[in-house]
Design a protein around this motif. Structure first.
Motif, mmCIF file in Angstrom:
data_model
loop_
_atom_site.group_PDB
_atom_site.id
_atom_site.type_symbol
_atom_site.label_atom_id
_atom_site.label_comp_id
_atom_site.label_asym_id
_atom_site.label_seq_id
_atom_site.Cartn_x
_atom_site.Cartn_y
_atom_site.Cartn_z
ATOM 1 N N SER A 31 -23.766 -4.083 24.154
ATOM 2 C CA SER A 31 -24.483 -3.214 25.098
ATOM 3 C C SER A 31 -23.537 -2.492 26.044
ATOM 4 C CB SER A 31 -25.431 -4.072 25.936
ATOM 5 O OG SER A 31 -24.680 -5.068 26.620
ATOM 6 N N MET A 87 -19.934 -0.278 27.200
ATOM 7 C CA MET A 87 -18.928 0.713 26.793
ATOM 8 C C MET A 87 -17.542 0.273 27.260
ATOM 9 S SD MET A 87 -20.811 4.347 27.166
ATOM 10 C CE MET A 87 -21.669 4.951 25.715
ATOM 11 N N CYS A 88 -17.459 -0.963 27.753
ATOM 12 C CA CYS A 88 -16.144 -1.509 28.105
ATOM 13 C C CYS A 88 -15.740 -2.536 27.064
ATOM 14 C CB CYS A 88 -16.197 -2.148 29.484
ATOM 15 S SG CYS A 88 -16.433 -0.933 30.792
ATOM 16 N N GLY A 129 -13.282 6.086 37.416
ATOM 17 C CA GLY A 129 -14.193 6.075 36.267
ATOM 18 C C GLY A 129 -15.042 7.333 36.211
ATOM 19 N N GLY A 130 -15.988 7.312 35.278
ATOM 20 C CA GLY A 130 -16.800 8.497 35.017
ATOM 21 C C GLY A 130 -17.588 8.972 36.220
ATOM 22 N N THR A 131 -18.081 8.047 37.017
ATOM 23 C CA THR A 131 -18.887 8.440 38.171
ATOM 24 C C THR A 131 -18.045 9.238 39.162
ATOM 25 O OG1 THR A 131 -20.306 6.508 37.885
ATOM 26 C CG2 THR A 131 -20.325 7.571 40.058
ATOM 27 N N HIS A 157 -25.817 10.941 32.235
ATOM 28 C CA HIS A 157 -25.627 9.633 32.861
ATOM 29 C C HIS A 157 -26.195 9.640 34.283
ATOM 30 C CE1 HIS A 157 -23.196 6.477 34.950
ATOM 31 N NE2 HIS A 157 -23.564 5.815 33.868
ATOM 32 N N PHE A 158 -26.609 8.465 34.750
ATOM 33 C CA PHE A 158 -27.241 8.404 36.087
ATOM 34 C C PHE A 158 -26.293 8.758 37.232
ATOM 35 C CE2 PHE A 158 -26.363 3.942 34.714
ATOM 36 C CZ PHE A 158 -25.413 3.589 35.668
ATOM 37 N N SER A 159 -25.010 8.913 36.920
ATOM 38 C CA SER A 159 -24.098 9.358 37.989
ATOM 39 C C SER A 159 -24.529 10.726 38.526
ATOM 40 C CB SER A 159 -22.647 9.408 37.495
ATOM 41 O OG SER A 159 -22.536 10.045 36.260
ATOM 42 N N GLY A 186 -20.471 12.752 23.859
ATOM 43 C CA GLY A 186 -20.655 11.311 23.708
ATOM 44 C C GLY A 186 -21.668 10.828 24.727
ATOM 45 N N THR A 193 -24.332 8.665 26.713
ATOM 46 C CA THR A 193 -24.327 7.229 27.002
ATOM 47 C C THR A 193 -25.244 6.472 26.051
ATOM 48 O OG1 THR A 193 -24.046 7.829 29.316
ATOM 49 C CG2 THR A 193 -24.654 5.549 28.855
ATOM 50 N N ASP A 243 -18.662 16.091 30.160
ATOM 51 C CA ASP A 243 -18.598 14.657 30.434
ATOM 52 C C ASP A 243 -18.226 13.950 29.136
ATOM 53 O OD1 ASP A 243 -18.910 11.997 30.952
ATOM 54 O OD2 ASP A 243 -20.848 12.183 31.958
ATOM 55 N N ALA A 285 -16.641 11.012 29.219
ATOM 56 C CA ALA A 285 -16.277 9.678 29.718
ATOM 57 C C ALA A 285 -16.123 8.721 28.547
ATOM 58 C CB ALA A 285 -17.333 9.178 30.693
ATOM 59 N N ASP A 295 -12.717 8.647 30.282
ATOM 60 C CA ASP A 295 -12.432 7.318 30.848
ATOM 61 C C ASP A 295 -11.509 6.444 29.999
ATOM 62 O OD1 ASP A 295 -13.968 7.845 33.029
ATOM 63 O OD2 ASP A 295 -15.638 6.547 32.454
ATOM 64 N N HIS A 328 -10.906 3.508 30.739
ATOM 65 C CA HIS A 328 -11.460 2.136 30.726
ATOM 66 C C HIS A 328 -12.637 1.962 29.769
ATOM 67 C CE1 HIS A 328 -14.224 2.769 34.568
ATOM 68 N NE2 HIS A 328 -14.802 3.246 33.497
HETATM 69 N N1 0PR Z 1 -20.583 9.505 31.840
HETATM 70 C C1 0PR Z 1 -20.975 8.907 30.711
HETATM 71 C C2 0PR Z 1 -21.269 9.727 29.493
HETATM 72 C C3 0PR Z 1 -21.087 7.507 30.674
HETATM 73 O O1 0PR Z 1 -21.483 6.922 29.555
HETATM 74 C C4 0PR Z 1 -20.790 6.762 31.840
HETATM 75 C C5 0PR Z 1 -20.905 5.273 31.867
HETATM 76 C C6 0PR Z 1 -20.375 7.466 32.991
HETATM 77 C C7 0PR Z 1 -20.289 8.831 32.955
HETATM 78 C C8 0PR Z 1 -20.029 6.749 34.263
HETATM 79 O O2 0PR Z 1 -18.861 6.023 34.109
HETATM 80 P P1 0PR Z 1 -18.450 4.838 35.076
HETATM 81 O O3 0PR Z 1 -19.445 3.722 34.827
HETATM 82 O O4 0PR Z 1 -17.077 4.505 34.644
HETATM 83 O O5 0PR Z 1 -18.520 5.340 36.455
HETATM 84 N N2 0PR Z 1 -21.499 4.677 30.766
HETATM 85 C C9 0PR Z 1 -21.844 3.271 30.683
HETATM 86 C C10 0PR Z 1 -23.308 3.098 31.040
HETATM 87 O O6 0PR Z 1 -23.722 3.415 32.159
HETATM 88 C C11 0PR Z 1 -21.015 2.408 31.584
HETATM 89 C C12 0PR Z 1 -21.202 0.967 31.310
HETATM 90 C C13 0PR Z 1 -20.192 0.250 30.736
HETATM 91 C C14 0PR Z 1 -22.363 0.293 31.620
HETATM 92 C C15 0PR Z 1 -20.330 -1.098 30.471
HETATM 93 C C16 0PR Z 1 -22.533 -1.060 31.338
HETATM 94 C C17 0PR Z 1 -21.506 -1.745 30.771
HETATM 95 O O7 0PR Z 1 -21.666 -3.087 30.492
HETATM 96 O O8 0PR Z 1 -24.043 2.614 30.183
#
Ligand code: 0PR
Length: 384
Positions: free
Chosen positions: A36, A38-39, A94-96, A127-129, A173, A175, A200, A202, A230, A232
């Motif tokens: 589940s 992306m890390c 990170g992406g946010t 993404h919710f960011s 890509g 989320t 984006d 990320a 990203d 990470h």
């Molecule tokens: N843009 C996209 C397309 C993303 O998928 C994500 C994060 C972001 C921006 C924001 O990145 P940061 O979380 O680094 O700020 N995508 C995953 C998500 O929200 C991040 C994630 C990773 C969530 C691991 C949960 C997890 O266990 O689903």
């Protein structure tokens, strides 16, 4: 028990602290059965570099010249990977943060030009960011509809554009579905109308360049102003490591504040004190793997993605879209998704459920091995 919840007058022994840490570590999940996220586990060389530069602060980079050199080189390496070795940017958290900063740069520029009410257009899949961005930057975030392949519908984007539109976002890509928006078409519109375009990437930034199929999504498209990517996520670096890139240096100036008493005259990052270790880890892993190493990782993830999809099809479960990258979403009758997800979780898997359409979502990160996919498919077969 008390010592666990409050700070004691006298410190504890080293052994006692270590055992507390171990106890906490046991409560964390190992990545092996996590589908589940992306890390993933950072590459060993990234962890090594991270430890080596733990105390380094890029918020005052004149004190850490070596770290600063690594950050600059990371920007050049990633810029080159994304079609522009002369891109400008920095290693973010990170992406946010990257998304906030990209939109903040164009927001600040337009504010200086006299605009007060502004909007940006993002795909429904964003993404919710971007919800945080609406809040923090006080701009309207308009959501464009999708086509049946869950890519943003360019006509819907165009219909939302007005004279207050300062930016558009395309996702390389997504989320939830791992889909790639038609960035080329967005780039043409951006160029034509003089609108800032953030890609984006990320998640996809370290995947798309290494896929067998070619997709245009980066700075080689003239309308692309900025890219968020990203390390990470698929870059095998440590958390936190994001990267924001701009085509033009002047966008960094829009973000800068003066910092007269530091070793640098100004600062354009959102964060003040910031991790040099993240830059070092990213530098190390990119140097160590090179494009070839990154490509091998993506190829393996894609091989397992295909294996998972054909295995699922064999038991009568089909994907929502044929996977473009290493994200698999499986369709079930509406009421079934949650039951299947729960049953899988009972068997130790961690899976997620997408919003629209509702589907079981599995991210095939580098910690997923062939054996994992086989075991998962066995459990899936039993559950359905
Ligand atoms: N843009 C996209 C397309 C993303 O998928 C994500 C994060 C972001 C921006 C924001 O990145 P940061 O979380 O680094 O700020 N995508 C995953 C998500 O929200 C991040 C994630 C990773 C969530 C691991 C949960 C997890 O266990 O689903």
């Amino acid at each position: 028990m008390e010592h666990k919840i409050k700070m004691e007058e006298r410190g504890m022994s080293r052994e006692a602290v270590e055992s507390l840490l171990q106890e906490k570590k046991r409560k964390d999940l190992a990545y092996e059965k996590i589908l589940s996220s992306m890390c993933t586990y950072p590459h060993e060389i990234a962890a090594y570099a991270y430890k080596m530069f733990l105390e380094s602060n890029l918020g005052d980079s004149g004190l850490f010249r070596g770290t600063k050199e690594m950050e600059d080189e990371v920007i050049r390496m990633i810029g080159a990977l994304l079609g522009n070795e002369k891109a400008f940017g920095y290693v973010s958290t990170g992406g946010t943060e990257s998304n906030i900063q990209a939109i903040r740069a164009i927001r600040n520029r337009k504010r200086k030009e006299g605009l007060s009410e502004m909007n940006i257009i993002v795909p429904e899949t964003a993404h919710f960011s971007f919800d945080k961005i609406a809040d923090i930057l006080c701009i309207e975030v308009r959501k464009a509809a999708l086509d049946e392949q869950l890519r943003v519908d360019v006509n819907s984007v165009e219909s939302l554009i007005d004279d207050k539109t300062i930016g558009m976002v395309g996702i390389a890509g997504t989320t939830e579905f791992g889909q790639i928006d038609p960035i080329k078409e967005l780039s043409v519109i951006a160029k034509e109308k003089g609108i800032f375009l953030l890609v984006d990437a990320a998640f996809g930034g370290f995947v798309i360049p290494f896929l067998e199929e070619r997709y245009e999504f980066d700075f080689s498209l003239e309308g692309v102003s900025s890219i968020s990517i990203d390390p990470h996520k698929m870059g095998m670096s440590t958390i936190p490591a994001g990267c924001i890139l701009f085509r033009e240096e002047s966008y960094l100036d829009e973000l800068a504040v003066p910092t007269p008493y530091l070793t640098t005259k100004g600062q354009f990052s959102l964060i003040g004190t910031r991790s040099g270790a993240s830059a070092a880890a990213t530098y190390a892993v990119l140097k160590y793997l090179g494009r070839e190493g990154l490509k091998e990782i993506v190829s393996e993830c894609m091989k397992l993605t295909r294996m998972l999809v054909s295995g699922a099809k064999a038991i009568g479960v089909s994907p929502v879209i044929e996977p473009v990258m290493n994200v698999v979403t499986l369709s079930f009758p509406a009421a079934e998704v949650e039951r299947v997800a729960n049953a899988l979780e009972e068997r130790g898997w961690r899976v997620s459920i997408t919003r629209v359409p509702k589907a079981l979502r599995l991210v095939i990160m580098p910690h997923v091995k062939e054996e994992t996919v086989k075991l998962f498919l066995e459990d899936l077969a039993e559950v359905v």
